[in-house]
Motif scaffolding. Structure first.
Motif, PDB file in Angstrom:
ATOM      1  N   MET A   1       0.848  -1.127  -0.040  1.00  0.00           N
ATOM      2  CA  MET A   1       0.026  -0.092  -0.037  1.00  0.00           C
ATOM      3  C   MET A   1       0.886   1.117   0.013  1.00  0.00           C
ATOM      4  N   ASN A   2       0.693   2.325  -0.805  1.00  0.00           N
ATOM      5  CA  ASN A   2       1.264   3.687  -0.781  1.00  0.00           C
ATOM      6  C   ASN A   2       0.820   4.417   0.216  1.00  0.00           C
ATOM      7  N   THR A   3       1.854   5.191   0.799  1.00  0.00           N
ATOM      8  CA  THR A   3       1.435   6.094   1.795  1.00  0.00           C
ATOM      9  C   THR A   3       1.711   7.431   1.056  1.00  0.00           C
ATOM     10  N   ILE A   4       0.660   8.347   1.369  1.00  0.00           N
ATOM     11  CA  ILE A   4       0.512   9.780   0.846  1.00  0.00           C
ATOM     12  C   ILE A   4       0.511  10.475   1.895  1.00  0.00           C
ATOM     13  N   SER A   5       1.242  11.322   1.832  1.00  0.00           N
ATOM     14  CA  SER A   5       1.356  12.571   2.936  1.00  0.00           C
ATOM     15  C   SER A   5       1.138  14.000   2.631  1.00  0.00           C
ATOM     16  N   ARG A   6       0.192  14.643   3.340  1.00  0.00           N
ATOM     17  CA  ARG A   6      -0.017  16.163   2.696  1.00  0.00           C
ATOM     18  C   ARG A   6       0.108  17.004   4.168  1.00  0.00           C
ATOM     19  N   GLU A   7       0.748  18.035   3.899  1.00  0.00           N
ATOM     20  CA  GLU A   7       0.547  19.324   4.818  1.00  0.00           C
ATOM     21  C   GLU A   7      -0.105  20.310   4.399  1.00  0.00           C
ATOM     22  N   ALA A   8      -0.880  21.218   5.147  1.00  0.00           N
ATOM     23  CA  ALA A   8      -1.628  22.108   4.841  1.00  0.00           C
ATOM     24  C   ALA A   8      -1.679  23.394   5.747  1.00  0.00           C
ATOM     25  N   THR A   9      -2.007  24.529   5.207  1.00  0.00           N
ATOM     26  CA  THR A   9      -2.101  25.931   6.155  1.00  0.00           C
ATOM     27  C   THR A   9      -3.490  25.958   6.156  1.00  0.00           C
ATOM     28  N   VAL A  10      -4.172  26.172   7.331  1.00  0.00           N
ATOM     29  CA  VAL A  10      -5.350  26.326   7.411  1.00  0.00           C
ATOM     30  C   VAL A  10      -5.923  27.622   8.051  1.00  0.00           C
ATOM     31  N   THR A  11      -6.914  28.394   7.449  1.00  0.00           N
ATOM     32  CA  THR A  11      -7.424  29.690   7.954  1.00  0.00           C
ATOM     33  C   THR A  11      -8.873  29.471   8.716  1.00  0.00           C
ATOM     34  N   ALA A  12      -8.881  29.802   9.854  1.00  0.00           N
ATOM     35  CA  ALA A  12     -10.260  29.764  10.427  1.00  0.00           C
ATOM     36  C   ALA A  12     -10.849  31.308   9.952  1.00  0.00           C
ATOM     37  N   LEU A  13     -12.065  30.952   9.414  1.00  0.00           N
ATOM     38  CA  LEU A  13     -12.913  32.124   8.907  1.00  0.00           C
ATOM     39  C   LEU A  13     -13.703  32.617  10.093  1.00  0.00           C
ATOM     40  N   ALA A  14     -14.087  31.798  11.004  1.00  0.00           N
ATOM     41  CA  ALA A  14     -14.821  31.999  12.280  1.00  0.00           C
ATOM     42  C   ALA A  14     -14.242  31.521  13.483  1.00  0.00           C
ATOM     43  N   SER A  15     -14.684  31.724  14.722  1.00  0.00           N
ATOM     44  CA  SER A  15     -13.889  31.202  15.873  1.00  0.00           C
ATOM     45  C   SER A  15     -14.160  29.566  15.847  1.00  0.00           C
ATOM     46  N   ILE A  16     -13.036  29.082  16.461  1.00  0.00           N
ATOM     47  CA  ILE A  16     -12.886  27.577  16.522  1.00  0.00           C
ATOM     48  C   ILE A  16     -13.366  27.287  18.154  1.00  0.00           C
ATOM     49  N   ALA A  17     -14.021  26.193  18.418  1.00  0.00           N
ATOM     50  CA  ALA A  17     -14.254  25.599  19.618  1.00  0.00           C
ATOM     51  C   ALA A  17     -13.835  24.235  19.664  1.00  0.00           C
ATOM     52  N   HIS A  18     -13.056  23.979  20.485  1.00  0.00           N
ATOM     53  CA  HIS A  18     -12.347  22.681  20.613  1.00  0.00           C
ATOM     54  C   HIS A  18     -12.098  22.109  22.082  1.00  0.00           C
ATOM     55  N   GLY A  19     -12.974  21.558  22.535  1.00  0.00           N
ATOM     56  CA  GLY A  19     -12.785  21.544  24.012  1.00  0.00           C
ATOM     57  C   GLY A  19     -11.725  20.787  24.632  1.00  0.00           C
ATOM     58  N   GLY A  20     -11.360  21.246  25.909  1.00  0.00           N
ATOM     59  CA  GLY A  20     -10.123  20.943  26.626  1.00  0.00           C
ATOM     60  C   GLY A  20     -10.697  20.696  28.063  1.00  0.00           C
ATOM     61  N   GLU A  21      -9.971  21.184  29.011  1.00  0.00           N
ATOM     62  CA  GLU A  21     -10.303  21.070  30.411  1.00  0.00           C
ATOM     63  C   GLU A  21     -11.479  22.060  30.675  1.00  0.00           C
ATOM     64  N   SER A  22     -12.574  21.336  31.334  1.00  0.00           N
ATOM     65  CA  SER A  22     -13.942  22.040  31.773  1.00  0.00           C
ATOM     66  C   SER A  22     -13.921  22.519  33.068  1.00  0.00           C
ATOM     67  N   MET A  23     -14.566  23.784  33.357  1.00  0.00           N
ATOM     68  CA  MET A  23     -14.453  24.342  34.859  1.00  0.00           C
ATOM     69  C   MET A  23     -15.848  24.747  34.789  1.00  0.00           C
ATOM     70  N   GLY A  24     -16.807  24.078  35.262  1.00  0.00           N
ATOM     71  CA  GLY A  24     -18.209  24.423  35.662  1.00  0.00           C
ATOM     72  C   GLY A  24     -18.803  24.465  34.024  1.00  0.00           C
ATOM     73  N   THR A  25     -19.364  25.545  33.795  1.00  0.00           N
ATOM     74  CA  THR A  25     -20.050  25.686  32.456  1.00  0.00           C
ATOM     75  C   THR A  25     -19.130  26.243  31.584  1.00  0.00           C
ATOM     76  N   VAL A  26     -17.813  26.547  31.727  1.00  0.00           N
ATOM     77  CA  VAL A  26     -16.673  26.970  30.718  1.00  0.00           C
ATOM     78  C   VAL A  26     -16.068  25.941  30.538  1.00  0.00           C
ATOM     79  N   SER A  27     -15.584  25.977  29.220  1.00  0.00           N
ATOM     80  CA  SER A  27     -14.831  24.971  28.676  1.00  0.00           C
ATOM     81  C   SER A  27     -13.746  25.507  28.106  1.00  0.00           C
ATOM     82  N   LEU A  28     -12.414  25.164  28.234  1.00  0.00           N
ATOM     83  CA  LEU A  28     -11.226  25.838  27.804  1.00  0.00           C
ATOM     84  C   LEU A  28     -10.817  25.136  26.755  1.00  0.00           C
ATOM     85  N   PHE A  29     -10.410  25.821  25.678  1.00  0.00           N
ATOM     86  CA  PHE A  29      -9.908  25.560  24.358  1.00  0.00           C
ATOM     87  C   PHE A  29      -8.835  24.359  24.727  1.00  0.00           C
ATOM     88  N   ARG A  30      -8.686  23.308  23.871  1.00  0.00           N
ATOM     89  CA  ARG A  30      -7.501  22.311  24.250  1.00  0.00           C
ATOM     90  C   ARG A  30      -6.170  23.029  23.961  1.00  0.00           C
TER      91      ARG A  30
END
Length: 163
Positions: A1-30
């Protein structure tokens, strides 16, 4: 099987939410710890490979069900299998049967790429997805030369948002 590798630069067009540590009702970005160029350690925001796979799965499966016109005709286990990769567990009523899952994986190439799980079986996907790192001053020594020229601090990219 061939392996294909790709790298990219990504630009967020809006806020990103990606859960990490939670403190009550607040979830911090990972965040993960990085050794900086001066030898100090700092926690900086990252998006996990699994989060990227989930976004690819959601977009691909939404396109599939829209194109086929079957969005209203999916059982809950089939919906879970397509959009979240299924579920592991002993309760077979919540899972797609393994023989059905293998058949569907053969018919839908995106499933064979991303994989899934059903019952107590994992159907491995072919894609490995790394993390997204912020283009920021602190990581200039780890990212391609010049990419971080004029970039802000990783901490300055973070904000609290209320919903």
């Amino acid at each position: 099987m061939n392996t294909i590798s790709r790298e990219a630069t990504v630009t967020a067009l809006a806020s990103i939410a990606h859960g990490g540590e939670s403190m009550g009702t607040v979830s911090l970005f990972r965040r993960e710890k990085f050794v900086l160029a001066d030898g100090s350690v700092d926690s900086l925001p990252v998006v996990s490979g699994n989060g990227i796979r989930g976004a690819l799965r959601d977009a691909g499966m939404a396109h599939l069900v829209d194109t086929l016109g079957i969005s209203g005709g999916l059982s809950l286990p089939a919906f879970d299998f397509l959009f979240s990769g299924g579920c592991l567990g002993k309760d077979s009523s919540k899972a797609v049967r393994l023989d059905e899952a293998r058949k569907v994986t053969g018919l839908i190439p995106l499933l064979s790429v991303l994989g899934g799980s059903t019952g107590n079986q994992i159907l491995a996907g072919k894609m490995t997805c790394g993390k997204m790192y912020p283009i920021c001053r602190e990581l200039a020594h780890l990212l391609p030369a010049g990419l971080c020229d004029g970039a802000p601090s990783g901490g300055d990219m973070m904000q609290r948002e209320g919903y």
